[in-house]
Write a protein that holds these residues in place. Structure first.
Motif, PDB file in Angstrom:
ATOM      1  N   LEU A 157       0.828  -1.204   0.000  1.00  0.00           N
ATOM      2  CA  LEU A 157       0.000   0.000   0.000  1.00  0.00           C
ATOM      3  C   LEU A 157       0.866   1.260   0.000  1.00  0.00           C
ATOM      4  N   HIS A 158       1.934   1.233   0.780  1.00  0.00           N
ATOM      5  CA  HIS A 158       2.877   2.363   0.802  1.00  0.00           C
ATOM      6  C   HIS A 158       3.471   2.571  -0.591  1.00  0.00           C
ATOM      7  N   LEU A 159       3.832   1.497  -1.233  1.00  0.00           N
ATOM      8  CA  LEU A 159       4.372   1.578  -2.586  1.00  0.00           C
ATOM      9  C   LEU A 159       3.338   2.159  -3.547  1.00  0.00           C
ATOM     10  N   SER A 160       2.113   1.705  -3.446  1.00  0.00           N
ATOM     11  CA  SER A 160       1.053   2.188  -4.333  1.00  0.00           C
ATOM     12  C   SER A 160       0.856   3.689  -4.180  1.00  0.00           C
ATOM     13  N   ASP A 161       0.859   4.183  -2.943  1.00  0.00           N
ATOM     14  CA  ASP A 161       0.704   5.615  -2.699  1.00  0.00           C
ATOM     15  C   ASP A 161       1.901   6.392  -3.243  1.00  0.00           C
ATOM     16  N   THR A 162       3.102   5.832  -3.098  1.00  0.00           N
ATOM     17  CA  THR A 162       4.314   6.484  -3.587  1.00  0.00           C
ATOM     18  C   THR A 162       4.282   6.616  -5.099  1.00  0.00           C
ATOM     19  N   LEU A 163       3.901   5.541  -5.773  1.00  0.00           N
ATOM     20  CA  LEU A 163       3.852   5.563  -7.236  1.00  0.00           C
ATOM     21  C   LEU A 163       2.773   6.517  -7.740  1.00  0.00           C
ATOM     22  N   ALA A 164       1.647   6.565  -7.037  1.00  0.00           N
ATOM     23  CA  ALA A 164       0.565   7.471  -7.448  1.00  0.00           C
ATOM     24  C   ALA A 164       1.011   8.928  -7.321  1.00  0.00           C
ATOM     25  N   ALA A 165       1.663   9.266  -6.213  1.00  0.00           N
ATOM     26  CA  ALA A 165       2.132  10.638  -6.018  1.00  0.00           C
ATOM     27  C   ALA A 165       3.210  10.992  -7.028  1.00  0.00           C
ATOM     28  N   GLY A 166       4.030  10.020  -7.407  1.00  0.00           N
ATOM     29  CA  GLY A 166       5.121  10.249  -8.360  1.00  0.00           C
ATOM     30  C   GLY A 166       4.669  10.491  -9.776  1.00  0.00           C
ATOM     31  N   ASP A 167       3.378  10.325 -10.046  1.00  0.00           N
ATOM     32  CA  ASP A 167       2.760  10.702 -11.317  1.00  0.00           C
ATOM     33  C   ASP A 167       3.439  10.062 -12.528  1.00  0.00           C
ATOM     34  N   GLY A 168       3.701   8.761 -12.416  1.00  0.00           N
ATOM     35  CA  GLY A 168       4.208   8.012 -13.557  1.00  0.00           C
ATOM     36  C   GLY A 168       5.706   8.058 -13.749  1.00  0.00           C
ATOM     37  N   LEU A 169       6.435   8.748 -12.868  1.00  0.00           N
ATOM     38  CA  LEU A 169       7.857   8.944 -13.101  1.00  0.00           C
ATOM     39  C   LEU A 169       8.751   8.241 -12.081  1.00  0.00           C
ATOM     40  N   CYS A 170       8.176   7.548 -11.110  1.00  0.00           N
ATOM     41  CA  CYS A 170       9.007   6.815 -10.148  1.00  0.00           C
ATOM     42  C   CYS A 170       9.705   5.642 -10.833  1.00  0.00           C
ATOM     43  N   ASP A 171      10.861   5.291 -10.315  1.00  0.00           N
ATOM     44  CA  ASP A 171      11.486   4.022 -10.663  1.00  0.00           C
ATOM     45  C   ASP A 171      10.845   2.987  -9.742  1.00  0.00           C
ATOM     46  N   ALA A 172       9.926   2.197 -10.280  1.00  0.00           N
ATOM     47  CA  ALA A 172       9.112   1.306  -9.450  1.00  0.00           C
ATOM     48  C   ALA A 172       9.972   0.312  -8.664  1.00  0.00           C
TER      49      ALA A 172
END
Length: 511
Positions: free
Chosen positions: A66-81
């Motif tokens: 869930l923490h990862l999901s929130d991080t990726l959502a906030a990163g707006d498509g640009l996180c290194d998953a």
């Protein structure tokens, strides 16, 4: 501990003494290490001012996925998953590690960690220490641990000016201090220098944080990534003081609301309202101010009378400004707060330059993407420090040749600050970015106090100019939509200078 800086014996040098630098030094023990701090430990580090705490999935209703999901959502498509996954899954253990160092985290009467809520988190997962004094408490414990570790040598009052190179790899650090210039011969250097707040007029960061780590890496030829992504915190206390006091997002997590001079909650129509991602809230506040309104944070009902107990640092700042939060509205405006971009690093903190690592805000790990999720930054610094230390320890030390140290002026962003504040704020456009790049080119090419801040600002401006879309914290009024494909950006100082020269106007009458 004092030592002769001319005889390092091959030990690594860590530049910067915030949480990232201190943790890396502690993780390297018992290997001898030199920690370089431009001021007394903790006196000029952004870490000391951190209010929000550290994000980690510790609640019964939470998990790292869930923490990862929130991080990726906030990163707006640009996180290194992959990088983001590795960091957030390591976060709970990092909290336990800090507790063993003596960090006094806030707990419930039953002894469990007290977990707070911040914007764009779907669970309560923010661990605080001493209310809104989280950074100060973590720094207190780490400074004490460093002081009791005999293998960590601390040199205070010295500032790194350049990284020496030999055959394309790190050969030492050129520094300057009260006794003049010094050369630190080493083949292993860690940048832990923090962010870029001093480049902006409105910032919540120490004014001395003007991107010197980025300048050091850039002049050594390193690749930098995602420089255009700068987070503006929507709730800085609006007043004459600089840097601006931060009003932590945790205050909104406890129920505070944003209103204008009429008392209207103008974020009502925004998904998530006060707890929407920071870039969305910051733009909404910025636009409302631009339309002639005043904007305030209202804590009179929630947290109400408990405000001073929960947020003593903010309450103190309000008192100095003549504001009683329980009775008065707190005037706010967006201010530069965090830099998602930085020196490009791999999963071990290694940069593109052999012998150079980066950790903390100066590094770009890929965790934050286009918009950092609240309270992920201190977590990142603690988690990544261990991987950086492991990588350094696994890299053989070797002697480098001594060099004659030459003094360079201390970076002074005063003259470039207005340029960056105008062109690289909450809202951007191509013409303003071009104008800023043209104006930043001459000082970037000189060798004076403004040259390093100008070089950093120039790289940011060119990166922002090249991103012809709006994503996360980077919003172009002339390109308001997402590009079809999200791509991270990379830049070098050489490329930025070349791009700016192409933008330079042709002098009239010159052929």
């Amino acid at each position: 501990m004092s030592m002769d800086v001319r005889d390092l014996g091959g030990r690594p040098v860590i530049i910067g003494a915030g949480i990232a630098g201190l943790m890396t030094a502690l993780q390297l023990a018992p290997e001898p290490v030199l920690l370089l701090s431009r001021s007394p430990l903790g006196a000029d580090a952004s870490s000391m001012w951190a209010q929000g705490g550290l994000a980690a999935s510790l609640g019964d209703d939470d998990d790292p996925a869930l923490h990862l999901s929130d991080t990726l959502a906030a990163g707006d498509g640009l996180c290194d998953a992959q990088a983001a996954r590795r960091i957030v899954y390591a976060a709970p253990a990092a909290i336990e590690y800090l507790a063993r160092f003596g960090v006094r985290f806030d707990r419930t009467p039953a002894g469990a960690l007290r977990l707070g809520l911040e914007a764009a988190h779907t669970r309560r997962r923010i661990v605080h220490a001493r209310g809104d004094g989280s950074g100060r408490e973590v720094m207190r414990a780490l400074i004490a641990a460093v002081g009791s570790t005999p293998t960590i040598a601390v040199i205070e009052g010295f500032e790194a000016r350049r990284l020496a190179m030999e055959d394309g790899r790190i050969a030492g650090v050129l520094a300057s201090g009260p006794t003049g210039p010094a050369f630190l011969a080493t083949a292993r250097v860690v940048l832990a220098t923090g962010g870029i707040g001093g480049l902006f007029h409105d910032s919540t960061n120490p004014l001395g944080s003007c991107g010197q780590g980025l300048a050091l890496a850039a002049h050594a030829g390193a690749v930098l990534a995602d420089l255009e992504f700068i987070q503006f915190h929507p709730t800085a206390l609006d007043g004459p003081g600089r840097p601006m006091p931060l009003i932590s997002e945790a205050v909104r997590g406890e129920g505070a609301v944003i209103v204008d001079e009429t008392g209207r909650r103008f974020l009502d129509g925004v998904r998530g309202a006060e707890l929407a991602p920071r870039d969305i809230v910051a733009r909404a506040v910025w636009k409302h101010l631009a339309d002639g309104h005043r904007v305030f944070l209202n804590v009179r009902e929630r947290p109400g009378p408990e405000f001073a107990r929960q947020f003593p640092t903010i309450a103190s700042a309000c008192k100095k400004a003549g504001i009683d939060p329980v009775r008065d509205l707190m005037p706010i405006r967006p201010a530069q707060h965090y830099h998602m971009g930085g020196v490009a690093v791999d999963g071990s903190g290694r940069t593109s330059v052999t012998g150079l690592w980066a950790c903390g805000e100066v590094a770009s790990t890929g965790l934050h993407g286009a918009n950092r999720l609240a309270s992920n930054s201190l977590t990142e610094a603690v988690v990544c420090a261990r991987w950086v230390a492991e990588s350094i320890a696994g890299t053989p030390a070797h002697r480098t040749k001594p060099a004659i140290a030459s003094d360079r002026p201390s970076p002074d962003p005063t003259t470039v600050r207005p340029l960056l504040s105008r062109a690289l704020g909450v809202l951007r456009d191509g013409e303003a970015l071009k104008a800023a790049a043209r104006a930043l080119l001459p000082p970037a090419e000189r060798k004076d106090a403004a040259s390093d801040p100008a070089a950093v600002g120039l790289m940011i401006a060119i990166a922002a100019l090249r991103r012809r879309e709006s994503r996360g914290a980077h919003y172009r009024t002339d390109f308001p939509h997402h590009a079809a494909v999200a791509r991270r950006s990379e830049i070098t100082l050489e490329a930025a200078l070349a791009a700016a020269r192409e933008l330079a106007p042709v002098l009239e009458g010159v052929t």
